[in-house]
Design a protein around this motif. Structure first.
Motif: not given
Length: 129
Positions: A91-113
């Motif tokens: 598997x490849x593990x990833x962390x979603x990030x915002x446009x500035x490269x900051x990790x998104x690890x809180x809130x409803x991340x799936x809604x932001x996909x």
């Protein structure tokens, strides 16, 4: 250089891939294929995933593809997401990030996909080892 790449990513509306460190980049980036110690099947799937990610418009494209079994991890990998490489065990593990490269690890991340266009690759691992 990163600002230039970010501008290209925004202009062409494609995903941006960043790496946790050089070790992870060597595990995933096809530029290092000669040093990959994976089976041919895993290599083929990594190349296919890399191409798919580079051409995806957002993380929603990845999440909607059933073959990748995209899901949130728990335990010591809490906050990371897994992209399966088929029945290889890898598997490849990833962390979603915002446009500035900051990790998104809180809130409803799936809604932001649909708005997530940057992912941080944290590793390529055999899930069963």
């Amino acid at each position: 250089m990163l600002k230039y790449i970010t501008k290209l990513v925004r202009y062409f509306n494609i995903m941006e891939i960043v790496y946790w460190n050089l070790r992870v980049e060597k595990q995933f980036n096809p530029a290092y294929i000669k040093v990959w110690k994976y089976s041919q099947d895993v290599k083929r799937r990594l190349l296919a995933l890399g191409n798919y990610l580079q051409n995806a418009e957002s993380l929603a494209d990845v999440a909607s593809r059933p073959a990748y079994r995209f899901h949130l991890l728990k335990g010591n990998l809490k906050g990371e997401w897994s992209i399966s490489l088929g029945n290889t065990g890898f598997r490849v593990t990833v962390i979603p990030c915002d446009a500035e490269g900051n990790k998104i690890q809180s809130g409803d991340i799936a809604a932001q996909f649909k708005n997530i266009k940057v992912i941080l690759i944290t590793g390529v691992t055999n899930h069963y080892e």
